[in-house]
Every structure is written in C-alpha cells, then in structure tokens.
Design a protein around this motif. Structure first.
Motif, mmCIF file in Angstrom:
data_model
loop_
_atom_site.group_PDB
_atom_site.id
_atom_site.type_symbol
_atom_site.label_atom_id
_atom_site.label_comp_id
_atom_site.label_asym_id
_atom_site.label_seq_id
_atom_site.Cartn_x
_atom_site.Cartn_y
_atom_site.Cartn_z
ATOM 1 N N THR A 1 -67.174 24.209 60.941
ATOM 2 C CA THR A 1 -66.029 24.830 59.972
ATOM 3 C C THR A 1 -64.812 25.645 60.766
ATOM 4 O OG1 THR A 1 -67.983 24.831 58.337
ATOM 5 C CG2 THR A 1 -65.965 26.188 57.913
ATOM 6 N N ALA B 1 -70.321 27.222 54.115
ATOM 7 C CA ALA B 1 -69.391 28.117 53.199
ATOM 8 C C ALA B 1 -69.369 29.468 53.485
ATOM 9 C CB ALA B 1 -69.652 27.759 51.981
ATOM 10 N N ALA C 1 -64.965 14.327 48.353
ATOM 11 C CA ALA C 1 -66.185 14.844 48.383
ATOM 12 C C ALA C 1 -67.204 13.611 48.180
ATOM 13 C CB ALA C 1 -66.495 15.857 47.505
ATOM 14 N N PHE D 1 -66.592 25.538 42.085
ATOM 15 C CA PHE D 1 -66.747 24.130 41.312
ATOM 16 C C PHE D 1 -65.458 23.969 40.676
ATOM 17 C CE2 PHE D 1 -71.292 25.397 41.744
ATOM 18 C CZ PHE D 1 -71.797 24.033 41.987
ATOM 19 N N LEU E 1 -78.487 27.765 47.020
ATOM 20 C CA LEU E 1 -78.155 26.472 47.620
ATOM 21 C C LEU E 1 -79.248 26.078 48.495
ATOM 22 C CD1 LEU E 1 -76.233 24.196 48.089
ATOM 23 C CD2 LEU E 1 -75.125 25.794 49.657
ATOM 24 N N THR F 1 -75.849 23.217 56.551
ATOM 25 C CA THR F 1 -75.200 23.028 55.262
ATOM 26 C C THR F 1 -75.170 24.390 54.609
ATOM 27 O OG1 THR F 1 -76.040 20.713 54.984
ATOM 28 C CG2 THR F 1 -75.210 21.851 53.202
ATOM 29 N N LEU G 1 -69.295 31.051 46.352
ATOM 30 C CA LEU G 1 -69.723 30.259 47.710
ATOM 31 C C LEU G 1 -69.234 28.882 47.621
ATOM 32 C CD1 LEU G 1 -71.080 30.690 50.346
ATOM 33 C CD2 LEU G 1 -72.950 29.428 49.377
ATOM 34 N N ILE G 2 -69.254 28.257 46.374
ATOM 35 C CA ILE G 2 -68.816 27.158 45.850
ATOM 36 C C ILE G 2 -68.156 26.941 44.927
ATOM 37 C CG2 ILE G 2 -69.460 24.747 45.595
ATOM 38 C CD1 ILE G 2 -72.175 25.122 47.000
ATOM 39 N N GLU H 1 -72.447 30.733 40.317
ATOM 40 C CA GLU H 1 -71.231 30.592 40.931
ATOM 41 C C GLU H 1 -70.159 30.590 39.759
ATOM 42 O OE1 GLU H 1 -70.919 29.406 44.826
ATOM 43 O OE2 GLU H 1 -72.536 31.027 43.769
#
Length: 270
Positions: free
Chosen positions: A80, A26, A228, A216, A167, A22, A213-214, A206
């Motif tokens: 991915t 990313a 999601a 939002f 994360l 996980t 990376l994420i 973030e």
C-alpha cells in the motif's frame, strides 16, 4: 511441510500471511494520512524483516505460521505505502510511469518467484527463500531513512480499530470454515454463520464510524466496484494456484520443487 512434519497444514503458512496483510492494508493507509508514508514504510519494512528472520529460525509449523503473520503485518504495508509514496513524490500528471514500474516489478517478481524458490528449496533450504529478500529490504530502509517526502495531514479523527478487529475476525472465521475436515460439517457451517454475523457487524460499524476503515460508499461507484471484482477474481486464481498446485505437483505427482515451479511458469506468465 515434510521437514516440520505437518504436510496437511502447509497452506497455513500462506494463509497467515494473507490474512495479516489484508487486515493492515487499510490501517496503513489511514495512518499514512496522519503521519505521511515514509515513517510507516520504515515500520512496515522493519516488521517484514523481523518476520522473515523469525520464519527462517522457525523449528515448528505453529512457530512458522506465527512468524508469517508477523511478516504479513509488514508486507501488507509495503504494497500500500509504495503506491502512496509515489503519490507523495510525484504530481498527478507524472505518476503513471512510476506506478507502471511498480506494477512491472511486481509482475516480474510473481513470474520468477516460484522458480527461484524452487531452486533454493531443492539445492539449499526453504529457509533461504525467506532470507533472500532481506538485503533489498535493508537497502530500501537505508534510503528511506535518509529521505524526506510526504507531509502528514495532521488529521485527528479516531482510528477505526473496531473495524479492523471485525475484519480480522471475519476473515479468520471464513478461513477456518474451509479447512480440511471442517468444510461441510456442522462446525464448518457454524463458522460460516459466525463469519456472516461478523461481516454484518462490520458493515454496521463502518456506516457509523467517523473515518471508516472500509468506506462502503465507494462501492456505489461502478468503476470502483468493477475493479474490486476483477481484483477478487484474479487474486483468487493467482493465490489458490500458487499455494495448492505445488502441493499437488510435489506430493501427488512426486515432482521436484524446480519441476513444479516450471509447471507453474506458463500460468504465471499469463
């Protein structure tokens, strides 16, 4: 679990893989923007191969869990980067068919995996379940090494390593808070509080990152948020049942590995 004398800790073998894969999903995507998907597929395949060999050679549960984490560092990239490779190999209007084939392959493997694993565990050894995929991985690596596709973009933005670390820490704290003997205790609530603080820190980092990376902001899109949520619900149902139902069927009901796999088959088919 029986062979390594750790029946109450067997779920860590799965959890270590899931957390590791996980966290890097990313990261692989960000690196593919810079380097292209092909070299990273080679890296991910190499890590998966090394992790699989280490798993098969494990002589204790901590060793197996560490090896599964290494395997997850590669496995997260394979999922991915395979999709990114399709984007690099095909025009947008031609991508539906190869992406559908990838989805069908994953679905078929998910359906047959528990049954094949049950047969191997019952008649050979659990170690063969980790060695069986390696010929296919090595074949894919040979083909990739001789292929040329996916040009790097040359982006020079700083990689969001702080986001990746936060994360990982958030996921590990959440996982530890659910462990048997910890959940519902003061230690469990403390771990949940730490996870909440780490998650808040992740959101703040973030928001400020040049290349998060994420991102939002994606969750403002209704379609993305719905996808999601659906993925979260289906993933929870799939992974929880695949990990814990066999433990119950074999340890509590004393079914054989093959019989346990057959009991899972209708659910996997759905």
């Amino acid at each position: 679990a029986a062979e390594l004398h750790a029946p109450r800790s067997a779920s860590w073998v799965f959890s270590a893989y899931l957390v590791a894969s996980t966290v890097v999903i990313a990261l692989y995507g960000k690196l593919a923007d810079r380097l292209g998907p092909r070299p990273l597929l080679l890296l991910a395949g190499g890590l998966f191969t090394a992790g699989s060999l280490a798993c098969a050679a494990s002589t204790s549960l901590p060793m197996l869990v560490a090896a599964r984490a290494l395997q997850g560092l590669g496995g997260g990239g394979l999922m991915t980067l395979a999709l990114l490779a399709v984007a690099a190999l095909h025009r947008p209007e031609d991508r539906a068919r190869p992406q559908g084939l990838l989805g069908a392959a994953y679905g078929l493997a998910t359906l047959l995996g528990p049954l094949i694993g049950g047969v191997l565990v019952q008649h050979l050894s659990w170690r063969w379940t980790l060695l069986l995929p390696l010929p296919l991985v090595l074949l894919a690596l040979v083909v990739l090494a001789r292929s040329r596709f996916g040009q790097p973009s040359g982006q020079a933005q700083k990689l969001d390593l702080a986001g990746a670390a936060l994360l990982a820490a958030t996921l590990v704290c959440l996982l530890l808070s659910t462990r048997d003997g910890v959940a519902g205790t003061a230690a469990g609530w403390g771990l949940l509080a730490i996870a909440a603080k780490l998650g808040l820190s992740l959101a703040l980092v973030e928001r400020r990152a040049a290349d998060p990376l994420i991102p939002f902001a994606l969750f403002r899109d209704g379609g993305f948020s719905a996808a999601a949520l659906a993925s979260t619900c289906s993933g929870t149902a799939l992974f929880a049942s695949v990990v814990f139902l066999p433990l119950y069927l074999q340890a509590a009901l004393h079914l054989s590995p093959v019989a346990s796999a057959l009991h899972l088959l209708p659910q996997m088919l759905c």
